[in-house]
Enzyme design. Structure first.
Site, PDB file in Angstrom:
ATOM      1  CG  HIS B 233      52.314  32.252  43.631  1.00  0.00           C
ATOM      2  ND1 HIS B 233      51.089  32.806  43.195  1.00  0.00           N
ATOM      3  CD2 HIS B 233      51.312  32.978  45.314  1.00  0.00           C
ATOM      4  CE1 HIS B 233      50.525  34.017  43.752  1.00  0.00           C
ATOM      5  NE2 HIS B 233      50.654  33.949  44.761  1.00  0.00           N
ATOM      6  NE  ARG B 276      51.854  31.963  48.516  1.00  0.00           N
ATOM      7  CZ  ARG B 276      52.126  32.750  50.501  1.00  0.00           C
ATOM      8  NH1 ARG B 276      53.266  32.382  50.523  1.00  0.00           N
ATOM      9  NH2 ARG B 276      51.283  33.876  49.334  1.00  0.00           N
ATOM     10  CE  LYS B 279      49.571  32.726  51.546  1.00  0.00           C
ATOM     11  NZ  LYS B 279      48.690  33.664  51.914  1.00  0.00           N
ATOM     12  CG  ASP B 282      41.940  32.954  46.189  1.00  0.00           C
ATOM     13  OD1 ASP B 282      40.209  33.475  46.009  1.00  0.00           O
ATOM     14  OD2 ASP B 282      42.203  34.038  46.632  1.00  0.00           O
ATOM     15  CB  CYS B 284      41.619  34.143  42.089  1.00  0.00           C
ATOM     16  SG  CYS B 284      42.689  33.579  43.285  1.00  0.00           S
ATOM     17  CE1 TYR B 285      46.638  31.772  43.064  1.00  0.00           C
ATOM     18  CE2 TYR B 285      45.069  31.812  45.354  1.00  0.00           C
ATOM     19  CZ  TYR B 285      46.071  32.080  44.978  1.00  0.00           C
ATOM     20  OH  TYR B 285      47.170  33.188  45.129  1.00  0.00           O
ATOM     21  CG  ASP B 337      38.983  34.493  48.852  1.00  0.00           C
ATOM     22  OD1 ASP B 337      39.146  32.953  48.896  1.00  0.00           O
ATOM     23  OD2 ASP B 337      39.983  35.677  49.478  1.00  0.00           O
ATOM     24  CG  ASP B 344      37.626  40.900  44.064  1.00  0.00           C
ATOM     25  OD1 ASP B 344      37.337  40.537  43.318  1.00  0.00           O
ATOM     26  OD2 ASP B 344      37.608  40.695  45.078  1.00  0.00           O
ATOM     27  CG  HIS B 347      38.025  36.836  44.164  1.00  0.00           C
ATOM     28  ND1 HIS B 347      38.657  38.061  44.311  1.00  0.00           N
ATOM     29  CD2 HIS B 347      38.942  35.740  44.704  1.00  0.00           C
ATOM     30  CE1 HIS B 347      39.609  38.036  44.477  1.00  0.00           C
ATOM     31  NE2 HIS B 347      39.605  36.713  45.294  1.00  0.00           N
TER      32      HIS B 347
END
Lengths: 340, 421
Positions: B233, B276, B279, B282, B284-285, B337, B344, B347
């Site tokens: 992850h 992951r 998935k 996003d 944030c990654y 995201d 937010d 993010h």
């Protein structure tokens, strides 16, 4: 962090109305009574939050929220571990299930009152269903189940969560813990198999397959053969699916002999390739097989290296362009290691 | 800038779209939905009239205004983060730092004062005033104070009690519980190691066994999981690799496997990262995955320097920036995201940190910039191990390394007197 403290977008729960029966005479549907207006709390002086004179990130608490937490702070301060304090923690949790301090204090009360833990499990299940991506609810569940020493309900609970989100990380972690702690592995591979039938791209389920085998039989020669067969079937269904390719690598790394010989993977990959399959995952795997061969058979290096370089080139410029920098690096690395 | 210079021009051909091979499942259907939304935004951007420069612009002022607002007041809905207030502070302060928006002295002082109210007498910081200490807000508070970087901010951290606190959350095997009576996972390890290194309170005994516990989390996929046995992850992989590196134990890591996993997390259609395998993308990654690359580069440079690029990280830095600039900026300020989501602080912080990593290729000898879009999009470089500005990390290390390491608990061995950065 899905991560260190990823925000959840679940809405905040309003104070539950059915939990203070007999506390203040209110019943379902009646208006919420603030703690400061409750007779049975008159002996307690609420403790406001001390943000200091220069508070930042000041949240606009509702009156009801401040009221509950003012009384909670008062209770914690005097160390009251009573039945009414237990109800208070329930209200506080309903308003913010991520407040770990409240959960921790609740556990202290439960211990002190020797409360009915079966009832607590029900409460916790409801909280999990409302906040399935919250760390605290799952941790609480684990502690209560540990106290009870009974893990029989846990697999079912995670299955309920997976029916909504088959990749919920917390639920998988809880399931792994329950499987290990209460030795419940029988049937686990069948369950994983069902999930993969539903969604062969569910990487959490592939990971669970690896976990279940590691924890039970281990990757013996026989298991490796079986798993290679299983994975090949999944790839035959959908070839451009990273999960089984990754799993396959995880399986064959337990082999001692040449990788291409396991379940005739070398020939099988070549057939896929000959049939026109150009998934980057197939090409990457073929590259791994060739690398393994170069390690073992130095005399075949020149011809294999040439094929490897071509493969990296086609990945960098055609089949996996986004990873161009990586493929250039792999190309240089292989040339360096296996070149003349 | 010509269309074909942009990664996202592939939307015209559609060739990077995921092909479900005729077998649609929940995963592929969700992916197709995201590609549709992202594709619509990318097309819209590419179809702007010919006279436009097609240089995606970072709406810096708008994001700064969003962050400044929230740093003061937040609406009622934020009660779900009422036990994460030092996080809110860190996310905002770090995002502002990366955007080069200076805090006034009064603002900085107010933040320091508030964080002091979150610090507990027995050490560590809680999620708000009066809450028990917890490793995550402890990490957030220390990082925020390090970014503020005044003597007042540094001295707000009680290093003696912080070290005591770290001992209380350490387990016998060298992992860490998030708080007393709380859960064990790899975040705890990273938060503990990071604050201990930054503030120079680390002793050998404190992290005995920790590298081996971390290594139990490297999965067969190559990434790290939150706990042994779990799925690889993004967030947890960052925690694992950064902690191993800070503990000088990176030689234990299977770096080629990690590298393979990490490069494959970048989405060929969207350009952003997923957390992951299989998935969704996003924003944030961008940092949790993107931040792995500078760290891995440093590790690889120790054994394979001759084959490493001297100009690029091993991910597509342009594609990531395009995703963030075109798809992740909210019209009212803040970053998100993926299209359709609201902004937010979390993010906003990690998209910008990731964008900074994508803009700056920095090694000991080289600093090569790669700024997508207008030159004004440039952000300050971040220190990948701590995720604070490089300058802030260096200044803090200088300050704390001149202070003695608090004496360790009886029975544990003393380590080097000087920390490292």
């Amino acid at each position: 962090m899905g991560s260190t403290a990823k925000t959840e977008d679940t809405p905040r729960q309003a104070p539950a109305e059915d939990q203070d029966d007999g506390q203040d005479g209110s019943s379902d549907g009646e208006a919420w009574v603030l703690y400061r207006d409750r007779k049975e709390w008159a002996d307690v002086t609420p403790v406001p939050q001390d943000d200091g004179p220069n508070a930042v990130v000041k949240i606009a608490y509702t009156d009801g929220y401040s009221d509950v937490y003012d009384y909670l702070r008062a209770v914690v301060k005097k160390g009251e571990l009573s039945e009414r304090a237990l109800y208070l923690t329930e209200d506080a949790i309903n308003m913010n299930a991520a407040n770990y301090t409240v959960w921790q204090y609740r556990r202290k009360i439960l211990k002190n009152l020797a409360s009915n833990l079966e009832q607590e499990l029900n409460f916790c299940r409801e909280m999990i269903e409302m906040n399935p991506k919250n760390y605290q609810v799952w941790h609480h569940r684990r502690v209560i189940v540990e106290w009870l020493g009974d893990g029989t309900k846990e697999l079912r609970l995670t299955e309920i969560i997976f029916s909504q989100d088959a990749k919920n990380y917390h639920a998988w972690e809880h399931r792994q813990w329950a499987l290990r702690t209460f030795k419940l592995f029988e049937g686990e591979l069948d369950y994983v198999d069902r999930l993969l039938e539903e969604d062969v791209r569910n990487n959490s389920a592939w990971n669970q397959r690896h976990f279940a085998i590691t924890q039970t039989t281990g990757f013996t020669a026989e298991v490796i053969q079986r798993e290679v067969g299983y994975t090949k079937a999944a790839i035959a269904k959908v070839a451009d699916n990273e999960s089984p390719w990754s799993y396959l690598r995880g399986v064959v790394q337990h082999c001692e002999g040449p990788l291409g010989g396991v379940g005739e993977l070398g020939a099988w990959c070549q057939t896929l390739h000959d049939d026109g399959q150009r998934s980057s995952h197939l090409l990457t795997f073929m590259l791994d097989l060739m690398e393994d061969q170069m390690e073992r058979q130095p005399d075949e290096r020149p011809s294999l290296l040439k094929r490897c370089i071509e493969m990296c080139e086609s990945l960098a410029t055609e089949h996996d362009k986004i990873r161009r920098e990586y493929w250039r690096y792999i190309e240089r690395n292989l040339s360096h290691r296996f070149g003349a | 800038m010509a269309d074909d210079a942009l990664w996202c021009s592939h939307v015209h051909s559609g060739e990077e779209r995921v092909n479900d091979g005729g077998v649609a499942t929940v995963s592929s259907a969700e992916q197709a939905k995201v590609e549709k939304n992202v594709g619509a935004m990318l097309s819209c951007f590419l179809n702007i009239g010919e006279h436009d420069s097609k240089e995606p612009l970072l709406e810096r002022e708008r994001h700064i205004a969003y962050l400044r607002r929230g740093l003061k007041h937040l609406p009622e809905g934020f009660v779900s983060l009422d036990a994460s207030r030092p996080w809110l502070v860190y996310w905002a302060v770090h995002a502002l730092e990366v955007l080069e928006a200076r805090l006034t002295e009064a603002e900085a002082s107010a933040i320091v004062d508030f964080l002091k109210h979150c610090q507990n007498p027995k050490g560590g910081f809680g999620g708000g005033p009066g809450q028990y200490s917890h490793l995550a807000p402890t990490y957030a508070a220390v990082n925020a104070l390090v970014i503020i970087g005044t003597k007042e901010a540094y001295d707000a951290i009680n290093r003696e009690t912080l070290q005591d606190y770290l001992w209380t959350v350490r387990t016998e095997e060298g992992s860490f519980v998030m708080h007393e009576g709380g859960e064990v996972d790899i975040r705890g390890v990273y938060c503990a190691v990071s604050v201990a290194r930054l503030t120079n309170i680390s002793t050998q005994g404190l992290f005995a066994g920790t590298p081996h516990w971390i290594m139990r989390c490297q999965s067969y996929e190559g990434g790290f999981s939150g706990a042994p046995g779990m799925e690889a992850h993004g967030g947890y992989t960052f925690c694992g690799l950064a902690a191993l590196t800070l503990l000088h134990a990176h030689h234990l890591c299977d770096t080629p496997a990690l590298l393979r996993w990490a490069v494959n997390r970048q989405m060929r259609f969207e350009g952003g990262f997923q957390g992951r395998t299989n998935k969704l993308v996003d924003g944030c990654y961008s940092f949790w995955q993107g931040g792995l690359f500078p760290i891995m580069h440093t590790l690889l440079a120790q054994e394979d320097a001759q084959n490493l690029s001297g100009e690029h990280w091993m991910f597509n830095q342009e594609a990531l920036q395009e995703y963030l600039l075109v798809c992740c900026q909210h019209s009212r300020g803040g970053l998100i995201d993926k299209p359709g989501k609201g902004p937010d602080f979390y993010h906003t912080c990690y998209t910008l940190s990731g964008m900074s990593v994508a803009q700056h290729f920095i090694t000991t000898a080289i600093h090569k910039k790669c700024i997508v879009g207008h030159a004004s999009n440039e952000l300050i470089p971040v220190h990948a191990l701590y995720n604070v500005g490089v300058e802030a990390a260096v200044m803090a290390s200088q300050y704390f390394n001149n202070l003695p390491v608090p004496p360790s608990r009886p029975g544990s061995c003393e380590e080097e007197g000087k920390g490292q950065s």
